[in-house]
Design a protein around this motif. Structure first.
Motif, PDB file in Angstrom:
ATOM      1  N   TYR A  18       0.851  -1.190   0.000  1.00 13.47           N
ATOM      2  CA  TYR A  18       0.000   0.000   0.000  1.00 13.47           C
ATOM      3  C   TYR A  18       0.887   1.240   0.000  1.00 13.47           C
ATOM      4  O   TYR A  18       1.917   1.282   0.681  1.00 13.47           O
ATOM      5  N   THR A  19       0.486   2.251  -0.767  1.00 16.46           N
ATOM      6  CA  THR A  19       1.164   3.539  -0.682  1.00 16.46           C
ATOM      7  C   THR A  19       0.233   4.526   0.007  1.00 16.46           C
ATOM      8  O   THR A  19      -0.995   4.455  -0.145  1.00 16.46           O
ATOM      9  N   PHE A  50       0.695  -8.781   4.873  1.00 19.94           N
ATOM     10  CA  PHE A  50      -0.089  -9.923   4.412  1.00 19.94           C
ATOM     11  C   PHE A  50      -1.591  -9.663   4.558  1.00 19.94           C
ATOM     12  O   PHE A  50      -2.403 -10.546   4.278  1.00 19.94           O
ATOM     13  N   LEU A  51      -1.956  -8.471   4.999  1.00 23.70           N
ATOM     14  CA  LEU A  51      -3.362  -8.148   5.236  1.00 23.70           C
ATOM     15  C   LEU A  51      -3.953  -7.392   4.053  1.00 23.70           C
ATOM     16  O   LEU A  51      -3.313  -6.499   3.488  1.00 23.70           O
ATOM     17  N   LYS A  52      -5.174  -7.742   3.708  1.00 22.24           N
ATOM     18  CA  LYS A  52      -5.831  -7.159   2.539  1.00 22.24           C
ATOM     19  C   LYS A  52      -7.031  -6.314   2.964  1.00 22.24           C
ATOM     20  O   LYS A  52      -7.919  -6.778   3.686  1.00 22.24           O
ATOM     21  N   ILE A  53      -7.038  -5.074   2.516  1.00 22.12           N
ATOM     22  CA  ILE A  53      -8.228  -4.226   2.668  1.00 22.12           C
ATOM     23  C   ILE A  53      -8.452  -3.486   1.350  1.00 22.12           C
ATOM     24  O   ILE A  53      -7.544  -3.365   0.525  1.00 22.12           O
ATOM     25  N   ASP A  54      -9.664  -2.999   1.169  1.00 23.03           N
ATOM     26  CA  ASP A  54      -9.946  -2.151   0.012  1.00 23.03           C
ATOM     27  C   ASP A  54      -9.306  -0.790   0.273  1.00 23.03           C
ATOM     28  O   ASP A  54      -9.604  -0.147   1.287  1.00 23.03           O
ATOM     29  N   PRO A  55      -8.404  -0.312  -0.591  1.00 20.35           N
ATOM     30  CA  PRO A  55      -7.742   0.975  -0.343  1.00 20.35           C
ATOM     31  C   PRO A  55      -8.702   2.153  -0.263  1.00 20.35           C
ATOM     32  O   PRO A  55      -8.389   3.169   0.353  1.00 20.35           O
ATOM     33  N   SER A  56      -9.902   2.014  -0.852  1.00 18.91           N
ATOM     34  CA  SER A  56     -10.867   3.116  -0.817  1.00 18.91           C
ATOM     35  C   SER A  56     -11.483   3.316   0.570  1.00 18.91           C
ATOM     36  O   SER A  56     -12.153   4.315   0.799  1.00 18.91           O
ATOM     37  N   ARG A  57     -11.240   2.381   1.471  1.00 19.74           N
ATOM     38  CA  ARG A  57     -11.713   2.595   2.837  1.00 19.74           C
ATOM     39  C   ARG A  57     -10.978   3.751   3.502  1.00 19.74           C
ATOM     40  O   ARG A  57     -11.545   4.482   4.308  1.00 19.74           O
ATOM     41  N   SER A  58      -9.705   3.903   3.206  1.00 21.70           N
ATOM     42  CA  SER A  58      -8.875   4.877   3.908  1.00 21.70           C
ATOM     43  C   SER A  58      -8.769   6.196   3.141  1.00 21.70           C
ATOM     44  O   SER A  58      -8.593   6.190   1.928  1.00 21.70           O
ATOM     45  N   PRO A  59      -8.832   7.332   3.846  1.00 27.36           N
ATOM     46  CA  PRO A  59      -8.589   8.611   3.175  1.00 27.36           C
ATOM     47  C   PRO A  59      -7.105   8.845   2.891  1.00 27.36           C
ATOM     48  O   PRO A  59      -6.746   9.818   2.224  1.00 27.36           O
ATOM     49  N   PHE A  60      -6.241   7.963   3.399  1.00 27.10           N
ATOM     50  CA  PHE A  60      -4.797   8.152   3.264  1.00 27.10           C
ATOM     51  C   PHE A  60      -4.136   7.167   2.300  1.00 27.10           C
ATOM     52  O   PHE A  60      -3.072   7.451   1.761  1.00 27.10           O
ATOM     53  N   ILE A  61      -4.738   5.996   2.085  1.00 29.67           N
ATOM     54  CA  ILE A  61      -4.151   5.023   1.165  1.00 29.67           C
ATOM     55  C   ILE A  61      -4.392   5.477  -0.278  1.00 29.67           C
ATOM     56  O   ILE A  61      -5.509   5.841  -0.639  1.00 29.67           O
ATOM     57  N   LYS A  62      -3.353   5.457  -1.100  1.00 30.62           N
ATOM     58  CA  LYS A  62      -3.463   5.862  -2.502  1.00 30.62           C
ATOM     59  C   LYS A  62      -3.744   4.676  -3.413  1.00 30.62           C
ATOM     60  O   LYS A  62      -4.516   4.790  -4.366  1.00 30.62           O
ATOM     61  N   GLU A  63      -3.110   3.538  -3.124  1.00 28.47           N
ATOM     62  CA  GLU A  63      -3.227   2.395  -4.027  1.00 28.47           C
ATOM     63  C   GLU A  63      -2.747   1.122  -3.329  1.00 28.47           C
ATOM     64  O   GLU A  63      -2.105   1.183  -2.284  1.00 28.47           O
TER      65      GLU A  63
END
Length: 323
Positions: A18-19, A50-63
């Motif tokens: 994740y970035t 090793f953990l997977k989340i949808d990046p759109s959940r976070s306001p800080f994750i770009k991709e």
């Protein structure tokens, strides 16, 4: 749609990268959200897990990149990419910048485009730069090259800024979304409440992520606006007229943004009574406050397990995670 992207569970054999991007004022809140999701904080703007989340959940994750192949050199990565079978699907390759690298090691624009072309020429499929069936990312991280499925974050919280009804002291949608993630990193089976929901800012973020959260507030004048905000974004959810101290149902998590404006002044005694009530009906509570409240939290029976500050210029809120 989030579907199983809400699962925050180790995926056997898969690595996710994740970035992140945040302002200096947001760094503390971003770090707390990262700890809540992943149990660790990256020292750079890149996190490998090793953990997977949808990046759109976070306001800080770009991709996010789901790593399919990795190699010590770009040439060896190309050889591995040649084994990929797309079964007729079109694709696009995107170079993902590693902002955690020293500036001297970062690739320039022309080199990045050249790497995209080089990788793309060795994918067994048809390239489509405008509307591909599959997006892939290529990145240089920790001394190796990686290639994998690429997902770009959507700024869902930004869309929620344009709601029909606002409130001057409400959390902004970016902070509200982070607070929901801090409170409920893994929503599976979780029942949550925002018992001082006001205009519904937190509730909109939670419901947009498929989280089972209800709202309530003792101010009957504000509730129609909160309900209309939910409907405006095509969301549904229960919003009740109730004083926090009268809640009888039990919840796994409560998010409490304590009132503080001139029209909502509450005494330390009232705060203690509110928090004692929350201690009774919720296992975990995340409190948002503009005033020091540790002493009252401890007196109410809580243990403070983590915290952050959310700044906007000179205005500071504390986000306190309690059990």
């Amino acid at each position: 749609m989030y579907d199983n992207e809400l699962d925050i569970t180790p995926q056997k054999g898969m690595t996710y990268i994740y970035t992140y991007a945040c302002s200096e004022d947001e760094r503390s809140l971003c770090a707390l959200e990262m700890r809540s999701f992943f149990g660790e904080v990256s020292q750079s703007n890149v996190l490998e897990t090793f953990l997977k989340i949808d990046p759109s959940r976070s306001p800080f994750i770009k991709e996010r990149i789901t790593v399919l192949y990795e190699a010590e050199s770009l040439e060896n990565l190309v050889i591995k990419v040649e084994t990929l079978q797309l079964s007729g699907a079109t694709f696009k390759v995107t170079y993902v910048k590693n902002n955690g690298q020293a500036k001297s090691k970062k690739d320039g624009f022309e080199k990045r485009r050249g790497i995209e072309r080089e990788i793309g020429l060795h994918v067994n499929g048809k390239a489509n730069l405008r509307n591909p069936d599959q997006l892939f990312g290529v990145m240089h991280i920790n001394g190796r090259w990686i290639f994998g499925e690429y997902v770009k974050s959507e700024s869902v919280w930004f869309q929620h800024q344009k709601k029909p009804h606002g409130y001057s002291t409400a959390l902004n949608t970016r902070v509200a979304r982070a607070v929901v993630n801090i409170a409920i990193p893994n929503p599976n089976g979780i029942k949550a409440i925002d018992p001082c929901c006001g205009i519904g800012t937190v509730l909109v973020e939670a419901r947009s992520m498929g989280i089972d959260m209800v709202g309530s507030d003792r101010n009957q004048l504000i509730l129609p606006g909160a309900r209309e905000n939910l409907v405006h974004f095509g969301l549904n959810g229960e919003i009740n007229l109730a004083d926090l101290r009268d809640i009888t149902n039990h919840y796994d998590v409560a998010i409490i943004d304590l009132p503080y404006n001139l029209c909502s002044v509450i005494t330390p005694e009232e705060k203690l009574e509110m928090l004692q009530s929350a201690r009774r009906f919720a296992n975990k509570v995340v409190v948002v406050t503009v005033e020091p409240i540790d002493e009252i939290l401890i007196k109410a029976g809580f243990s403070i397990i983590d915290r952050a500050v959310a700044k906007k210029g000179l205005f500071i809120r504390e986000v306190i995670v309690c059990n």
